[in-house]
Enzyme design. Structure first.
Site, PDB file in Angstrom:
ATOM      1  N   HIS A 307      -0.319 -10.377   7.940  1.00 26.33           N
ATOM      2  CA  HIS A 307      -0.555 -11.977   8.336  1.00 26.33           C
ATOM      3  C   HIS A 307      -1.140 -12.355   9.394  1.00 26.33           C
ATOM      4  O   HIS A 307      -1.604 -11.357  10.345  1.00 26.33           O
ATOM      5  CB  HIS A 307       0.877 -12.784   8.468  1.00 26.33           C
ATOM      6  CG  HIS A 307       0.944 -14.192   8.408  1.00 26.33           C
ATOM      7  ND1 HIS A 307       0.749 -15.008   9.511  1.00 26.33           N
ATOM      8  CD2 HIS A 307       1.272 -15.097   7.337  1.00 26.33           C
ATOM      9  CE1 HIS A 307       0.737 -16.131   8.853  1.00 26.33           C
ATOM     10  NE2 HIS A 307       1.397 -16.271   7.779  1.00 26.33           N
ATOM     11  N   ASP A 364       5.088 -14.331   0.855  1.00 28.12           N
ATOM     12  CA  ASP A 364       4.741 -14.222  -0.628  1.00 28.12           C
ATOM     13  C   ASP A 364       5.161 -12.698  -1.210  1.00 28.12           C
ATOM     14  O   ASP A 364       5.114 -12.706  -2.378  1.00 28.12           O
ATOM     15  CB  ASP A 364       3.179 -14.099  -1.012  1.00 28.12           C
ATOM     16  CG  ASP A 364       2.670 -15.675  -0.383  1.00 28.12           C
ATOM     17  OD1 ASP A 364       1.601 -15.708   0.278  1.00 28.12           O
ATOM     18  OD2 ASP A 364       3.172 -16.385  -0.928  1.00 28.12           O
TER      19      ASP A 364
HETATM   20  C1  SDX Z   1      -0.315 -16.848   3.261  1.00 28.91           C
HETATM   21  O1  SDX Z   1      -1.922 -18.548   7.765  1.00 28.91           O
HETATM   22  C2  SDX Z   1      -0.674 -18.778   7.145  1.00 28.91           C
HETATM   23  O2  SDX Z   1       0.239 -19.229   7.833  1.00 28.91           O
HETATM   24  C3  SDX Z   1      -0.632 -18.360   5.602  1.00 28.91           C
HETATM   25  C4  SDX Z   1       0.697 -18.530   5.180  1.00 28.91           C
HETATM   26  C5  SDX Z   1       1.155 -19.847   5.032  1.00 28.91           C
HETATM   27  O3  SDX Z   1       2.508 -20.250   4.915  1.00 28.91           O
HETATM   28  O4  SDX Z   1       0.445 -20.841   4.923  1.00 28.91           O
HETATM   29  O5  SDX Z   1       1.461 -17.818   5.737  1.00 28.91           O
HETATM   30  C6  SDX Z   1       0.819 -18.116   3.604  1.00 28.91           C
HETATM   31  O6  SDX Z   1      -1.016 -17.082   2.992  1.00 28.91           O
HETATM   32  C7  SDX Z   1       0.472 -15.654   3.471  1.00 28.91           C
HETATM   33  C8  SDX Z   1      -0.683 -14.194   3.429  1.00 28.91           C
HETATM   34  C9  SDX Z   1      -0.832 -14.095   2.028  1.00 28.91           C
HETATM   35  N1  SDX Z   1      -1.800 -13.044   1.814  1.00 28.91           N
HETATM   36  C10 SDX Z   1      -1.603 -11.823   1.393  1.00 28.91           C
HETATM   37  O7  SDX Z   1      -0.508 -11.504   1.412  1.00 28.91           O
HETATM   38  C11 SDX Z   1      -2.872 -11.240   1.046  1.00 28.91           C
HETATM   39  C12 SDX Z   1      -2.762  -9.703   1.738  1.00 28.91           C
HETATM   40  N2  SDX Z   1      -2.960  -9.920   3.397  1.00 28.91           N
HETATM   41  C13 SDX Z   1      -4.062  -9.899   3.763  1.00 28.91           C
HETATM   42  O8  SDX Z   1      -5.240  -9.883   2.999  1.00 28.91           O
HETATM   43  C14 SDX Z   1      -4.124 -10.273   5.277  1.00 28.91           C
HETATM   44  O9  SDX Z   1      -3.117  -9.588   5.994  1.00 28.91           O
HETATM   45  C15 SDX Z   1      -4.417 -11.732   5.656  1.00 28.91           C
HETATM   46  C16 SDX Z   1      -5.531 -12.395   4.738  1.00 28.91           C
HETATM   47  C17 SDX Z   1      -2.956 -12.384   5.307  1.00 28.91           C
HETATM   48  C18 SDX Z   1      -4.550 -11.701   7.084  1.00 28.91           C
HETATM   49  O10 SDX Z   1      -5.988 -11.328   7.208  1.00 28.91           O
HETATM   50  P1  SDX Z   1      -6.513 -11.055   8.807  1.00 28.91           P
HETATM   51  O11 SDX Z   1      -5.527 -11.685   9.728  1.00 28.91           O
HETATM   52  O12 SDX Z   1      -7.933 -11.521   8.658  1.00 28.91           O
HETATM   53  O13 SDX Z   1      -6.429  -9.707   8.987  1.00 28.91           O
HETATM   54  P2  SDX Z   1      -7.315  -8.339   8.534  1.00 28.91           P
HETATM   55  O14 SDX Z   1      -7.748  -8.711   6.861  1.00 28.91           O
HETATM   56  O15 SDX Z   1      -8.453  -8.457   9.377  1.00 28.91           O
HETATM   57  O16 SDX Z   1      -6.585  -7.136   8.489  1.00 28.91           O
HETATM   58  C19 SDX Z   1      -6.419  -6.553   9.606  1.00 28.91           C
HETATM   59  C20 SDX Z   1      -6.252  -5.038   9.432  1.00 28.91           C
HETATM   60  C21 SDX Z   1      -7.731  -4.650   8.480  1.00 28.91           C
HETATM   61  O17 SDX Z   1      -7.681  -3.403   8.412  1.00 28.91           O
HETATM   62  P3  SDX Z   1      -8.829  -2.517   9.738  1.00 28.91           P
HETATM   63  O18 SDX Z   1      -9.972  -3.197   9.352  1.00 28.91           O
HETATM   64  O19 SDX Z   1      -8.345  -2.720  11.124  1.00 28.91           O
HETATM   65  O20 SDX Z   1      -8.688  -1.144   9.343  1.00 28.91           O
HETATM   66  O21 SDX Z   1      -5.002  -4.724   8.586  1.00 28.91           O
HETATM   67  C22 SDX Z   1      -5.677  -4.319   7.131  1.00 28.91           C
HETATM   68  C23 SDX Z   1      -6.987  -4.883   7.119  1.00 28.91           C
HETATM   69  O22 SDX Z   1      -7.613  -4.070   5.879  1.00 28.91           O
HETATM   70  N3  SDX Z   1      -4.780  -5.070   6.159  1.00 28.91           N
HETATM   71  C24 SDX Z   1      -4.176  -4.450   5.180  1.00 28.91           C
HETATM   72  C25 SDX Z   1      -3.541  -5.686   4.714  1.00 28.91           C
HETATM   73  N4  SDX Z   1      -3.604  -6.840   5.151  1.00 28.91           N
HETATM   74  C26 SDX Z   1      -4.547  -6.518   6.256  1.00 28.91           C
HETATM   75  N5  SDX Z   1      -4.123  -3.476   4.733  1.00 28.91           N
HETATM   76  C27 SDX Z   1      -3.305  -3.038   3.593  1.00 28.91           C
HETATM   77  N6  SDX Z   1      -2.603  -4.023   2.750  1.00 28.91           N
HETATM   78  C28 SDX Z   1      -2.756  -5.244   3.201  1.00 28.91           C
HETATM   79  N7  SDX Z   1      -2.036  -6.228   2.628  1.00 28.91           N
END
Ligand code: SDX
Length: 428
Positions: A307, A364
């Site tokens: 998140h 989710d």
């Molecule tokens: C919602 O913002 C809100 O409030 C949203 C929400 C709401 O109520 O409105 O809460 C609802 O959208 C919840 C999120 C639903 N999305 C997912 O579940 C999709 C999977 N999660 C991600 O794609 C990610 O965690 C995000 C998009 C939610 C957040 O992305 P960020 O903050 O931009 O973080 P990032 O993608 O830069 O990740 C940081 C690190 C990265 O690794 P490194 O580059 O440091 O090596 O964490 C890793 C990412 O690769 N990472 C994951 C991961 N999520 C992040 N690795 C494995 N699995 C995952 N799910």
């Protein structure tokens, strides 16, 4: 907290005021930055940038705290109805009995949809994704209520708010009925909000449909948990579109489009499809945790995890996980993907990759398991998120308009070609 922040640029010191919110959040007010220094800031994904000041929702990502207008999500999910929470978000206070009955009755009076909207709906192919249908039909609502964009018409925002709350569930069910080859249902106004939605979803003309109170109660809780979440992607979209003075239907439609994305609200559909794939592949969660850690090579993302703000447990995920156990056992549903989800969570939360990145289950991760137990098809999960989020979008849009916030228009740093002369095509 210091009341000023200093910035030293090219040997010169600039001072900027700081502000502190009611929950002690701190910000540097850079409204004068470009005028005084010639510099702007860059902040990809707005990870460090506050777009506004808001009195609606507070969340603390480090502590896993979420409050709507000061009330904890835990209390509201346990004690309130969804319409009570909608009223709280939009008008700022929990309603009295009289206010609540008037609000609920007003919504009941507007649950029907103009029959011509059905003609627009009939044009969609049977396999159209319900989110594409929903965003199109909500945008189409402005055509039926032109005073929503007529600057010279008397303000009728409150009526449009009621219309959106009342009609979204009605049009949301149409896609499901069409996909089943069943006739759509009209709302039944003697039912409460959640029961009416379930009736429109599952009633058939050939027999009476009785709403299961367990299902209606579970839906009420899920909608409350999704009702608002400060400046998330779709809410920021609603605010940005609304800041150009676009009408409320167009603003909400834009929010639905943003929510559809698999990184945002679309994740709840992705989670169930991911869990089903893991189940079909033998349920080896360790294998998928490894794949998630090597996403760049595996191309696998662990949806429902991570998140932007929560670097601790998403409080909503905790509540939903507990509710999933309760609802499935009350309904006598044994869904093997629930155990796979728990196994995945357990494996990830003990893995340094996830722990170091503070990746926890988000809202989710478990929600789809409950939706499925309630009989809601996977491609409708994000529609359920939209129905829940609607009062939050409305509240944030209304706050932006009430506070007369300026049109949103971010700056950029240009990195393209420097000046060059036009070359005639025969000389290129
Ligand atoms: C919602 O913002 C809100 O409030 C949203 C929400 C709401 O109520 O409105 O809460 C609802 O959208 C919840 C999120 C639903 N999305 C997912 O579940 C999709 C999977 N999660 C991600 O794609 C990610 O965690 C995000 C998009 C939610 C957040 O992305 P960020 O903050 O931009 O973080 P990032 O993608 O830069 O990740 C940081 C690190 C990265 O690794 P490194 O580059 O440091 O090596 O964490 C890793 C990412 O690769 N990472 C994951 C991961 N999520 C992040 N690795 C494995 N699995 C995952 N799910």
């Amino acid at each position: 907290m210091s009341d000023k922040a200093q910035l030293i640029i090219e040997g010169k010191t600039y001072e900027f005021p700081t502000i502190e919110g009611s929950e002690k959040e701190k910000a540097i007010d850079i409204n004068s930055l470009r005028d005084t220094t010639g510099y702007i800031t860059i902040d990809s994904g707005y990870k460090n940038t506050g777009a506004t000041k808001s009195a609606i929702t507070f969340l603390d990502g480090e502590e896993g705290i979420l409050r709507y207008r000061g009330y904890s999500i835990e209390e509201l999910a346990e004690k309130a109805t969804f319409l009570e929470v909608a009223y709280l978000l939009i008008y700022g206070e929990l309603p009295t009995q009289v206010e609540y009955e008037a609000f609920e009755d007003n919504i009941r009076r507007h649950t029907m949809v103009n029959e011509d909207m059905r003609k627009i709906f009939e044009g969609f192919p049977v396999n159209a994704h319900p989110m594409g249908v929903l965003s199109s039909l909500v945008s189409a609502m402005s055509a039926f209520y032109p005073d929503s964009y007529d600057e010279k018409a008397p303000d009728s925002t409150e009526l449009h708010i009621i219309r959106l709350l009342a009609k979204l569930p009605t049009i949301a069910t149409w896609s499901f009925k069409k996909s089943q080859g069943h006739p759509v249902n009209y709302p039944k106004n003697e039912l409460d909000y959640c029961s009416n939605f379930l009736h429109m979803m599952f009633a058939l003309p050939v027999e009476d449909y009785k709403v299961d109170p367990v299902v209606s109660k579970a839906l009420n809780k899920l909608l409350i948990l999704h009702a608002d979440h400060e400046q998330n992607c779709s809410t920021s979209t609603v605010r940005l579109v609304g800041s150009s003075k676009a009408n409320i239907y167009s603003s909400i439609s834009a929010g639905i489009c943003a929510l559809w994305g698999p990184l945002h609200g679309g994740a709840n559909q992705e989670v169930i499809e991911m869990l089903e794939d893991i189940k079909a592949d033998g349920g080896d969660v360790a294998k998928y945790v490894d794949m998630a850690k090597n996403a760049k090579t595996s191309g696998f993302r662990l949806f429902g995890f991570g998140h932007r703000v929560y670097k601790n447990f998403d409080p909503r995920a905790k509540i939903i996980k507990k509710a999933a156990d309760e609802v499935l056992s009350k309904l006598g549903v044994n869904d093997p993907v629930l155990e796979i989800a728990k196994g995945l969570e357990e494996a990830a939360l003990h893995d340094p990759y996830f722990v170091s990145r503070r990746l926890y289950p988000n809202v989710d991760f478990y929600s789809g398991i409950i939706y499925r137990a309630l009989g809601i098809p996977t491609n409708m999960f994000t529609v359920m998120f939209a129905i829940g989020r609607l009062p939050g979008w409305i509240a944030q849009w209304k706050e932006m308009r009430t506070n007369k916030e300026p049109i949103g228009r971010p700056r950029q740093i240009y990195t393209g070609a420097t000046p060059r002369d036009f070359v005639p095509m025969n000389e290129r």
